[in-house]
Enzyme design. Structure first.
Site, PDB file in Angstrom:
ATOM      1  N   SER B  45       0.867  -1.172   0.000  1.00  0.00           N
ATOM      2  CA  SER B  45       0.000   0.000   0.000  1.00  0.00           C
ATOM      3  C   SER B  45       0.902   1.219   0.000  1.00  0.00           C
ATOM      4  O   SER B  45       1.841   1.297   0.791  1.00  0.00           O
ATOM      5  CB  SER B  45      -0.920  -0.009   1.217  1.00  0.00           C
ATOM      6  N   GLU B  46       0.624   2.169  -0.893  1.00  0.00           N
ATOM      7  CA  GLU B  46       1.601   3.233  -1.147  1.00  0.00           C
ATOM      8  C   GLU B  46       1.799   4.192   0.021  1.00  0.00           C
ATOM      9  O   GLU B  46       2.740   4.975   0.020  1.00  0.00           O
ATOM     10  CB  GLU B  46       1.262   3.991  -2.429  1.00  0.00           C
TER      11      GLU B  46
END
Lengths: 233, 217
Positions: B45-46
């Protein structure tokens, strides 16, 4: 040891004035400098430019500064979840610059690392690249993006010591470490200011050299934006 | 026709052993629930986590552990946290093997538009522009048509672009398509959907070769 500790948020924000450019750590409401934001509201400084991935929600985070119309310009990658923001943006009261999240991160890191600019593929061929220098490397096109310049960086860490060393927790790390040392003055607030020597030098995420002022934060709310759970079955 | 779960299940077949995967918000997020048995993948997840696990049990949520949709999450053994610059180093540096994201429009030349509708409140592109500009393996998950029934697979995107010439594959409620130099090549059709249904719902050039098998989910 060079002592970076200051007594409280009032002392930590000395020198803050109108029309300054700030960097603020956090992703959504996770890892935001709650104490610094509350103090900025108290100080009533206006005309601010805020570099922050998001703009808070209506009644928390940067939303508190928006309510008081203290922000002139937001530089962010995503600004949903905030009605007051939307109202000010559509009425033209608030200037908004939207940039790709990775570019936002790297423009912080470049400022921290002493790079004036860098090439990124993000945004090539889109309106984000309009008016910007582009260049081909190995057959692929890139856009030139510049390091940010800011007066203060407001950082939230989990633990820290008087030397300014910082340790972050979970995804509250996000933009915080890369904003350290990316502004003229970096102010870190921590949940736990621990005695010098108790942080293991092997485990420090940001060395104190990047931090000018550190203080023990108080009354953290740590609000959850999207509480999602599963039930035990 | 596939529903959102069906699309997610079909997308899950694109996962391969050893893949690091970034899932966008919406249908792509559901893919994590249908990882095929016997393969190991890690979800990135960025906002700064690799090795994302399921949502926490009630009472165990931690405000400091969220995904890019700002939802509370858990981590699996082997997980790691990192800052946003390192996160996008993983993305731009092509260390993430597969990106699945939603779209408003995809063009037959691989252009994608998914962040801005002129005249409407613009929320921002988040990490989408970095993802589509960098990843080699990008799959779009979306409905074949919009709420007005208009095709989202176009000759050229009408909305402001997120990235150019970057989309390789599309999974919709009607079909699986590959973006080729000649146009959208039909690979599979959803159960109960005819070739004509897909033709009628596709504005861009559709290439149909051989028999088109049904999607198995």
């Amino acid at each position: 040891m060079i002592n970076k500790e200051v007594a409280n948020v009032q002392e930590a924000l000395k020198g803050v004035t109108h029309n300054m450019v700030f960097m603020l750590g956090g992703f959504g409401l996770c890892g935001i400098p709650e104490n610094a934001i509350a103090q900025l509201v108290k100080l009533g400084v206006k005309g601010l430019t805020c570099i922050s991935n998001n703009a808070g929600v209506d009644d928390f985070g940067l939303g508190l500064l928006l309510q008081k119309k203290q922000i002139k310009k937001m530089i962010s990658s995503y600004v949903g979840e905030n009605e007051e923001f939307e109202r000010q943006m559509l009425s033209g009261e608030l200037d908004v610059e939207l940039i790709p999240q990775g570019t936002l991160a790297e423009r912080c890191r470049a400022a921290q690392a002493g790079f004036p600019a860098f090439y990124t593929p993000a945004g090539y061929g889109t309106e984000v690249a309009e008016g910007k220098e582009t260049r081909e490397f190995n057959g692929k096109m890139y856009v030139l993006e510049h390091a940010f310049k800011a007066d203060f960086a407001f950082i939230k860490a989990w633990k820290g010591d008087a030397a300014g060393n910082l340790v972050f927790k979970g995804t509250a790390r996000n933009f915080n470490p890369i904003m350290c040392g990316a502004a003229k003055i970096t102010v870190a607030e921590v949940e736990e200011l621990v005695p010098l020597g108790t942080l293991d030098p092997n485990q420090i995420h940001i060395p104190g050299i990047f931090v000018q002022r550190i203080f023990q934060g108080i009354n953290y709310e740590k609000r959850i934006e999207q509480r999602t759970v599963r039930t035990k079955s | 026709m596939l529903d959102k779960i069906g699309i997610a299940k079909r997308l899950a077949k694109e996962l391969k052993d050893g893949y690091y995967v970034n899932l966008g918000i919406g249908i792509p997020t559901l893919v994590a629930n249908y990882v095929p048995e016997g393969i190991a993948v890690e979800f990135q997840s960025e906002n700064g986590v690799l090795g994302m696990g399921p949502f926490p049990f009630e009472g165990e949520e931690d405000a400091d552990i969220i995904n890019a949709g700002k939802q509370t999450i858990t981590t699996l053994p082997g997980a790691s946290f990192f800052d946003s610059a390192l996160s996008f180093s993983m993305i731009r540096g092509k260390h993430v093997d597969l990106t699945i994201l939603g779209a408003m429009e995809v063009a037959e030349n691989g252009d994608i538009a998914n962040w801005k509708i002129p005249g409407k409140m613009v929320k921002g592109m988040g990490g989408a522009m970095d993802l589509v500009a960098s990843a080699e393996n990008i799959i779009v998950a979306m409905m074949h048509t919009n709420k007005e029934g208009e095709s989202k697979l176009l000759k050229r995107c009408s909305l402001p672009l997120t990235g150019v010439g970057c989309i390789k594959k599309i999974v919709t409620n009607l079909a699986v398509l590959e973006v080729t130099e000649k146009g959208f090549k039909l690979l599979e059709r959803a159960p109960g959907v005819s070739i004509d249904d897909i033709k009628n719902a596709t504005e861009g050039k559709l290439i149909i070769e051989d028999d088109i098998p049904e999607i198995i989910v």
